[in-house]
Design a protein around this motif. Structure first.
Motif, PDB file in Angstrom:
ATOM      1  N   ALA A 118      46.520  47.962  43.775  1.00 55.14           N
ATOM      2  CA  ALA A 118      45.621  46.833  43.525  1.00 55.14           C
ATOM      3  C   ALA A 118      46.394  45.608  43.071  1.00 55.14           C
ATOM      4  O   ALA A 118      46.134  44.479  43.518  1.00 55.14           O
ATOM      5  CB  ALA A 118      44.580  47.221  42.475  1.00 55.14           C
ATOM      6  N   GLU A 119      47.355  45.808  42.194  1.00 51.49           N
ATOM      7  CA  GLU A 119      48.180  44.693  41.701  1.00 51.49           C
ATOM      8  C   GLU A 119      48.961  44.050  42.839  1.00 51.49           C
ATOM      9  O   GLU A 119      49.059  42.822  42.922  1.00 51.49           O
ATOM     10  CB  GLU A 119      49.138  45.210  40.623  1.00 51.49           C
ATOM     11  CG  GLU A 119      50.006  44.127  40.005  1.00 51.49           C
ATOM     12  CD  GLU A 119      50.923  44.677  38.920  1.00 51.49           C
ATOM     13  OE1 GLU A 119      51.853  43.956  38.520  1.00 51.49           O
ATOM     14  OE2 GLU A 119      50.715  45.828  38.477  1.00 51.49           O
ATOM     15  N   SER A 120      49.513  44.881  43.717  1.00 56.16           N
ATOM     16  CA  SER A 120      50.267  44.364  44.859  1.00 56.16           C
ATOM     17  C   SER A 120      49.371  43.578  45.814  1.00 56.16           C
ATOM     18  O   SER A 120      49.752  42.506  46.304  1.00 56.16           O
ATOM     19  CB  SER A 120      50.933  45.528  45.601  1.00 56.16           C
ATOM     20  OG  SER A 120      51.613  45.069  46.754  1.00 56.16           O
ATOM     21  N   ASN A 125      46.603  38.387  47.771  1.00 53.89           N
ATOM     22  CA  ASN A 125      45.216  38.018  48.085  1.00 53.89           C
ATOM     23  C   ASN A 125      44.427  37.816  46.792  1.00 53.89           C
ATOM     24  O   ASN A 125      43.502  38.579  46.489  1.00 53.89           O
ATOM     25  CB  ASN A 125      44.549  39.101  48.941  1.00 53.89           C
ATOM     26  CG  ASN A 125      45.333  39.411  50.197  1.00 53.89           C
ATOM     27  OD1 ASN A 125      45.166  38.775  51.226  1.00 53.89           O
ATOM     28  ND2 ASN A 125      46.197  40.426  50.119  1.00 53.89           N
ATOM     29  N   PRO A 126      44.768  36.792  46.006  1.00 56.35           N
ATOM     30  CA  PRO A 126      44.151  36.627  44.681  1.00 56.35           C
ATOM     31  C   PRO A 126      42.668  36.273  44.704  1.00 56.35           C
ATOM     32  O   PRO A 126      42.013  36.346  43.671  1.00 56.35           O
ATOM     33  CB  PRO A 126      44.970  35.485  44.066  1.00 56.35           C
ATOM     34  CG  PRO A 126      45.492  34.715  45.239  1.00 56.35           C
ATOM     35  CD  PRO A 126      45.753  35.747  46.299  1.00 56.35           C
ATOM     36  N   ARG A 130      36.709  41.956  47.069  1.00 57.03           N
ATOM     37  CA  ARG A 130      36.752  43.419  47.074  1.00 57.03           C
ATOM     38  C   ARG A 130      37.867  43.944  46.170  1.00 57.03           C
ATOM     39  O   ARG A 130      37.679  44.895  45.417  1.00 57.03           O
ATOM     40  CB  ARG A 130      36.950  43.933  48.499  1.00 57.03           C
ATOM     41  CG  ARG A 130      35.821  43.624  49.466  1.00 57.03           C
ATOM     42  CD  ARG A 130      36.197  44.056  50.867  1.00 57.03           C
ATOM     43  NE  ARG A 130      37.447  43.427  51.286  1.00 57.03           N
ATOM     44  CZ  ARG A 130      38.150  43.803  52.364  1.00 57.03           C
ATOM     45  NH1 ARG A 130      37.739  44.821  53.086  1.00 57.03           N
ATOM     46  NH2 ARG A 130      39.262  43.163  52.696  1.00 57.03           N
ATOM     47  N   ILE A 131      39.035  43.309  46.249  1.00 55.64           N
ATOM     48  CA  ILE A 131      40.164  43.743  45.435  1.00 55.64           C
ATOM     49  C   ILE A 131      39.905  43.453  43.966  1.00 55.64           C
ATOM     50  O   ILE A 131      40.221  44.266  43.089  1.00 55.64           O
ATOM     51  CB  ILE A 131      41.463  43.057  45.900  1.00 55.64           C
ATOM     52  CG1 ILE A 131      41.723  43.345  47.380  1.00 55.64           C
ATOM     53  CG2 ILE A 131      42.644  43.565  45.080  1.00 55.64           C
ATOM     54  CD1 ILE A 131      42.889  42.570  47.951  1.00 55.64           C
ATOM     55  N   ARG A 154      36.249  36.299  37.988  1.00 60.58           N
ATOM     56  CA  ARG A 154      36.865  35.690  39.170  1.00 60.58           C
ATOM     57  C   ARG A 154      36.124  36.102  40.434  1.00 60.58           C
ATOM     58  O   ARG A 154      35.912  35.294  41.336  1.00 60.58           O
ATOM     59  CB  ARG A 154      38.342  36.094  39.251  1.00 60.58           C
ATOM     60  CG  ARG A 154      39.216  35.444  38.182  1.00 60.58           C
ATOM     61  CD  ARG A 154      40.566  36.099  38.089  1.00 60.58           C
ATOM     62  NE  ARG A 154      41.297  36.017  39.348  1.00 60.58           N
ATOM     63  CZ  ARG A 154      42.439  36.673  39.584  1.00 60.58           C
ATOM     64  NH1 ARG A 154      42.958  37.462  38.652  1.00 60.58           N
ATOM     65  NH2 ARG A 154      43.046  36.550  40.752  1.00 60.58           N
ATOM     66  N   ALA A 155      35.725  37.378  40.502  1.00 63.16           N
ATOM     67  CA  ALA A 155      34.989  37.856  41.676  1.00 63.16           C
ATOM     68  C   ALA A 155      33.661  37.136  41.812  1.00 63.16           C
ATOM     69  O   ALA A 155      33.243  36.768  42.920  1.00 63.16           O
ATOM     70  CB  ALA A 155      34.770  39.368  41.576  1.00 63.16           C
ATOM     71  N   ALA A 156      32.978  36.934  40.686  1.00 59.80           N
ATOM     72  CA  ALA A 156      31.688  36.245  40.714  1.00 59.80           C
ATOM     73  C   ALA A 156      31.848  34.812  41.206  1.00 59.80           C
ATOM     74  O   ALA A 156      31.026  34.300  41.973  1.00 59.80           O
ATOM     75  CB  ALA A 156      31.063  36.251  39.319  1.00 59.80           C
ATOM     76  N   GLU A 157      32.906  34.155  40.761  1.00 64.86           N
ATOM     77  CA  GLU A 157      33.162  32.770  41.179  1.00 64.86           C
ATOM     78  C   GLU A 157      33.350  32.687  42.690  1.00 64.86           C
ATOM     79  O   GLU A 157      32.738  31.851  43.357  1.00 64.86           O
ATOM     80  CB  GLU A 157      34.406  32.246  40.467  1.00 64.86           C
ATOM     81  CG  GLU A 157      34.804  30.841  40.878  1.00 64.86           C
ATOM     82  CD  GLU A 157      36.096  30.389  40.229  1.00 64.86           C
ATOM     83  OE1 GLU A 157      36.638  29.363  40.669  1.00 64.86           O
ATOM     84  OE2 GLU A 157      36.571  31.065  39.292  1.00 64.86           O
TER      85      GLU A 157
END
Length: 214
Positions: A118-120, A125-126, A130-131, A154-157
């Motif tokens: 996931a970190e990689s 792909n910041p 999904r990540i 961040r995902a919500a944004e």
């Protein structure tokens, strides 16, 4: 029935175009036919059938990824891991294969390696929602709730931004007389916003207007 046939043919030819563009060596017609057939089975939740259709496909990354997903949802994590790793070996840049490998490792109680993947992926792909959501799950599993909250913020944004794009496109498609396509965009946008927000209400309002006019 006629519409279904048209969609199937369209998907077949789109698949060919995609494969020619993304693979060094294009697969043969039989491989594509099996992939299209398996994709239809997968879309209807027939995961065991999907895996069986593709069980001999070992050199075509899209088929390996699809088989891995079907095996994952069937609960066969060992086979899913093997399919994912083979797909990544053939196509190291495959984000989908890496994401499902991370999910599989989490299910197999290997959160450390799942977190490393996931970190990689996030490094390259910041903004991938999904990540970010998966990274939040991993952090939550480890009791790192503040870190998980940051990932979800961040995902919500980014989800809101993507939903707004789909809402704008739905309006354009509705104006252009493409009601079905507009509804499809709205459905996708709503799936990105499971909480009650003004944006979600705008999506629902437009959907109601379109349906009433059809």
């Amino acid at each position: 029935m006629k519409t279904r046939s048209i969609r199937r043919n369209a998907f077949f030819f789109c698949t060919i175009a995609y494969l020619c563009a993304s693979c060094v060596k294009s697969p043969d017609t039989e491989t594509i036919r099996l992939y299209v057939r398996a994709s239809e089975a997968y879309a209807h939740g027939r995961f065991l059938e999907t895996a069986e259709i593709l069980r001999r496909q070992n050199n075509f990354p899209p088929a390996l990824i699809l088989r891995a997903k079907a095996e994952y949802f069937s609960g066969d994590f060992d086979k899913a891991e093997k399919s994912c790793r083979r797909a990544i070996k053939l196509r190291p840049s495959s984000l989908e294969a890496s994401l499902y490998l991370a999910r599989i490792l989490r299910e197999k109680d290997d959160p450390e390696n799942a977190a490393k993947i996931a970190e990689s992926m996030l490094a390259d792909n910041p903004q991938d929602v999904r990540i970010l959501r998966f990274a939040a799950e991993i952090a939550s599993d480890a009791g790192k709730y503040d870190e998980a909250a940051v990932f979800l913020d961040r995902a919500a944004e980014f989800s809101a931004e993507n939903a707004m794009v789909l809402l704008d496109r739905a309006r354009l498609r509705w104006i252009a007389g493409r009601a079905e396509d507009a509804l499809d965009d709205l459905k996708r946008a709503r799936a990105m916003l499971p909480w009650d927000t003004p944006l979600l209400r705008s999506i629902n309002n437009l959907e109601n207007i379109i349906k009433e006019a059809m």
